[in-house]
Design an enzyme around this catalytic site. Structure first.
Site, PDB file in Angstrom:
ATOM      1  N   SER A  21      -2.853 -60.008 -60.384  1.00 57.13           N
ATOM      2  CA  SER A  21      -3.576 -60.857 -59.436  1.00 57.13           C
ATOM      3  C   SER A  21      -5.079 -60.606 -59.518  1.00 57.13           C
ATOM      4  O   SER A  21      -5.525 -59.474 -59.652  1.00 57.13           O
ATOM      5  CB  SER A  21      -3.089 -60.563 -58.017  1.00 57.13           C
ATOM      6  OG  SER A  21      -3.778 -61.381 -57.095  1.00 57.13           O
ATOM      7  N   LYS A  44      -3.999 -65.519 -57.611  1.00 57.29           N
ATOM      8  CA  LYS A  44      -5.016 -64.899 -56.765  1.00 57.29           C
ATOM      9  C   LYS A  44      -4.391 -64.615 -55.404  1.00 57.29           C
ATOM     10  O   LYS A  44      -3.449 -65.298 -55.003  1.00 57.29           O
ATOM     11  CB  LYS A  44      -6.167 -65.916 -56.642  1.00 57.29           C
ATOM     12  CG  LYS A  44      -7.349 -65.467 -55.833  1.00 57.29           C
ATOM     13  CD  LYS A  44      -8.266 -64.582 -56.630  1.00 57.29           C
ATOM     14  CE  LYS A  44      -9.244 -63.851 -55.720  1.00 57.29           C
ATOM     15  NZ  LYS A  44      -9.571 -62.505 -56.190  1.00 57.29           N
ATOM     16  N   SER A  45      -4.876 -63.614 -54.684  1.00 58.22           N
ATOM     17  CA  SER A  45      -4.389 -63.376 -53.317  1.00 58.22           C
ATOM     18  C   SER A  45      -4.712 -64.600 -52.458  1.00 58.22           C
ATOM     19  O   SER A  45      -5.879 -64.985 -52.349  1.00 58.22           O
ATOM     20  CB  SER A  45      -5.094 -62.174 -52.698  1.00 58.22           C
ATOM     21  OG  SER A  45      -4.656 -60.977 -53.261  1.00 58.22           O
ATOM     22  N   CYS A 127      -5.820 -54.163 -50.406  1.00 56.81           N
ATOM     23  CA  CYS A 127      -7.140 -54.587 -50.887  1.00 56.81           C
ATOM     24  C   CYS A 127      -8.209 -53.600 -50.420  1.00 56.81           C
ATOM     25  O   CYS A 127      -8.351 -53.356 -49.223  1.00 56.81           O
ATOM     26  CB  CYS A 127      -7.509 -55.971 -50.368  1.00 56.81           C
ATOM     27  SG  CYS A 127      -9.210 -56.390 -50.822  1.00 56.81           S
ATOM     28  N   ASN A 188      -2.702 -50.938 -56.995  1.00 62.61           N
ATOM     29  CA  ASN A 188      -3.901 -51.733 -56.786  1.00 62.61           C
ATOM     30  C   ASN A 188      -5.099 -50.929 -57.319  1.00 62.61           C
ATOM     31  O   ASN A 188      -4.934 -49.797 -57.783  1.00 62.61           O
ATOM     32  CB  ASN A 188      -4.067 -52.025 -55.291  1.00 62.61           C
ATOM     33  CG  ASN A 188      -4.749 -53.359 -55.039  1.00 62.61           C
ATOM     34  OD1 ASN A 188      -5.695 -53.720 -55.727  1.00 62.61           O
ATOM     35  ND2 ASN A 188      -4.275 -54.092 -54.052  1.00 62.61           N
ATOM     36  N   GLY A 213      -9.171 -50.727 -65.013  1.00 62.63           N
ATOM     37  CA  GLY A 213      -9.411 -50.457 -66.432  1.00 62.63           C
ATOM     38  C   GLY A 213      -8.998 -49.042 -66.797  1.00 62.63           C
ATOM     39  O   GLY A 213      -8.247 -48.386 -66.074  1.00 62.63           O
ATOM     40  N   GLY A 239      -2.563 -50.945 -64.059  1.00 60.89           N
ATOM     41  CA  GLY A 239      -3.687 -50.012 -64.036  1.00 60.89           C
ATOM     42  C   GLY A 239      -4.043 -49.582 -65.443  1.00 60.89           C
ATOM     43  O   GLY A 239      -3.363 -48.746 -66.038  1.00 60.89           O
ATOM     44  N   THR A 262      -7.904 -56.042 -66.206  1.00 61.64           N
ATOM     45  CA  THR A 262      -9.216 -55.808 -66.827  1.00 61.64           C
ATOM     46  C   THR A 262      -9.267 -56.305 -68.275  1.00 61.64           C
ATOM     47  O   THR A 262     -10.267 -56.892 -68.703  1.00 61.64           O
ATOM     48  CB  THR A 262      -9.575 -54.310 -66.739  1.00 61.64           C
ATOM     49  OG1 THR A 262      -9.549 -53.925 -65.361  1.00 61.64           O
ATOM     50  CG2 THR A 262     -10.964 -54.039 -67.297  1.00 61.64           C
TER      51      THR A 262
HETATM   52  C1  DHB Z   1     -10.316 -57.409 -54.410  1.00 63.80           C
HETATM   53  C2  DHB Z   1      -9.022 -57.332 -53.913  1.00 63.80           C
HETATM   54  C3  DHB Z   1      -8.155 -56.371 -54.413  1.00 63.80           C
HETATM   55  O1  DHB Z   1      -6.882 -56.230 -53.978  1.00 63.80           O
HETATM   56  C4  DHB Z   1      -8.609 -55.527 -55.411  1.00 63.80           C
HETATM   57  O2  DHB Z   1      -7.761 -54.593 -55.884  1.00 63.80           O
HETATM   58  C5  DHB Z   1      -9.888 -55.595 -55.892  1.00 63.80           C
HETATM   59  C6  DHB Z   1     -10.733 -56.559 -55.391  1.00 63.80           C
HETATM   60  C7  DHB Z   1     -11.278 -58.374 -53.849  1.00 63.80           C
HETATM   61  O3  DHB Z   1     -10.998 -59.589 -53.780  1.00 63.80           O
HETATM   62  O4  DHB Z   1     -12.376 -57.950 -53.451  1.00 63.80           O
END
Ligand code: DHB
Length: 303
Positions: A21, A44-45, A127, A188, A213, A239, A262
Site C-alpha cells: 500500500s 492506497k489507504s 500509520c 508497516n 527500504g 520491508g 520502495t
Molecule cells: C504513510 C502511511 C503509512 O502507513 C506509512 O507506513 C507511511 C506513510 C503516510 O501516508 O504518511
C-alpha cells in the site's frame, strides 16, 4: 523453472510479490497494470472522507535504497474510490483494499462500504505519520477490537497491518488472529527522522516519517520470524524487499508472500518482473521446486 504460485487465504497468486500500500496505487487503471506483474495489488489507504495529505517535502531518499516518507494518507475517500476499485477488480491480480481511519467507526465504515468490491481488506493499524495513527497497533486489545468489529461487516478476508515500533509484535499478532484476522502484514514503516544540518531543521514538513527500504529489512525479518512462531494465519512480509533474495529471506522468516514498496517507488512496475525472476533463479540455484517450500525455513521446519 520453479513454481512461484502461492495460495493466500484461498486467493491464488501467480507469484508471491504484492504491491504494498502507498505506491502507484490510487487509480483502478494503475492497479490493473501492476497486477499484470504482481501476484496481488494493495490500494492506497482509503479513509471515510477524502484527505489532502501533508505539505511537501513528503519524501527523503536515503542511501542504500531506503527512504523516509510522510504523505499524510492522501486519498480520495470512500465515494470517489468505489469506481476505481471496480476497475482494479477487472485486472488479473487479486485486489487488497487498504483501509484507514482515525477511529474504529471510520475503519468499519470503509470496510463495510467498499470491502465487497475487493478480494481482501488490509487494515492499516499502524500509520506513523498522523496523530493517533499508530495507536491501533500498540495495544493488543485495541488491535483485536478493530479487527473483530470489521469482521462483523465484511465477508472478505481481513489482514491486519502491524507496525514494528512495539514491545512485542507477536502479542499483537495473536490478538488479531483471535479476533478473526485471516492474515497479517508485517511490517508497516518505522517512525524515523532526518535533519538537514545546514539549516538545522527537519527535512520533512511533517518532521518525522516512515522508514522503508533496505534499512527496514532486518527489522521486518525479526518481526516476521517472531510472529510466525506464534500464529497460524499467513503473513505478508513487507520491508526492504529489493531483490529476489530479499523476498526469499522474508519467506524463510515465515512470510507466505512479500509486499514490495520502495523498489516500486524506485523503478515502477518492472520491479515485480525483476524480483520474481530473481526469486525464481534463486529457487532453481538452490534446488527448490516451489516458492512455498521455503516458507518458515529459518525455523527449522517445513523442510
Ligand atoms: C504513510 C502511511 C503509512 O502507513 C506509512 O507506513 C507511511 C506513510 C503516510 O501516508 O504518511
Amino acid at each position: 523453472m520453479a513454481n512461484l504460485k502461492i495460495s493466500l487465504f484461498g486467493l491464488g497468486l501467480k507469484n508471491p510479490t504484492i504491491l504494498a500500500s502507498g505506491v502507484i496505487d490510487n487509480t483502478g487503471a494503475i492497479l490493473k497494470r501492476v497486477g499484470k506483474f504482481a501476484g496481488a495489488v494493495t490500494t492506497k489507504s482509503i479513509s471515510p472522507e477524502p484527505r489532502k495529505g501533508h505539505e511537501t517535502p513528503t519524501i527523503v531518499e536515503l542511501e542504500e535504497r531506503s527512504m523516509l516518507n510522510a504523505m499524510g494518507l492522501p486519498n480520495p475517500g470512500i465515494e470517489n474510490f468505489k469506481e476505481e476499485l471496480k476497475i482494479a477488480k477487472t485486472g488479473e491480480a487479486p485486489v487488497i483494499l487498504n483501509v484507514v481511519a482515525k477511529d474504529i467507526k471510520g475503519f468499519v465504515e470503509v470496510a463495510e462500504k467498499l470491502g465487497s468490491f475487493a478480494d481482501a481488506v488490509e487494515v492499516n493499524l499502524s500509520c506513523p505519520n498522523v496523530k493517533g495513527g499508530l495507536e491501533f497497533s500498540q495495544s493488543a486489545e485495541v488491535a483485536g477490537d478493530v479487527i473483530s468489529k470489521i469482521k462483523k461487516v465484511t465477508k472478505v478476508p481481513i489482514i491486519a497491518k502491524l507496525g514494528p515500533n512495539v514491545n512485542s509484535i507477536s502479542e499483537i499478532a495473536k490478538a488479531v488472529e483471535k479476533a478473526g484476522a485471516s492474515g497479517i502484514t508485517a511490517i508497516n514503516t518505522m517512525p524515523a527522522m532526518e535533519i538537514d544540518v545546514e539549516t538545522g531543521k527537519a527535512i520533512l514538513a511533517n518532521v518525522s516519517g516512515g522508514l522503508s527500504g533496505s534499512h527496514l529489512r532486518p527489522i521486518a525479518v525479526k518481526c516476521i520470524y517472531d510472529i510466525y512462531g506464534e500464529v497460524k494465519i499467513p503473513i505478508i512480509g513487507t520491508g526492504g524487499v529489493l531483490t529476489g533474495e530479499d523476498a526469499a529471506e522474508l519467506m524463510m522468516a515465515g512470510a507466505t508472500a512479500v509486499g514490495v514498496g520502495t523498489a516500486v517507488w524506485n523503478e515502477g512496475p518492472a520491479a515485480f518482473q525483476r524480483i520474481s525472476k530473481e526469486l525464481n533463479d534463486f529457487l532453481d540455484r538452490k534446488g527448490y521446486k516451489n516458492a512455498s517450500d521455503i516458507i518458515g525455513l529459518a525455523h527449522g521446519k517445513n523442510v
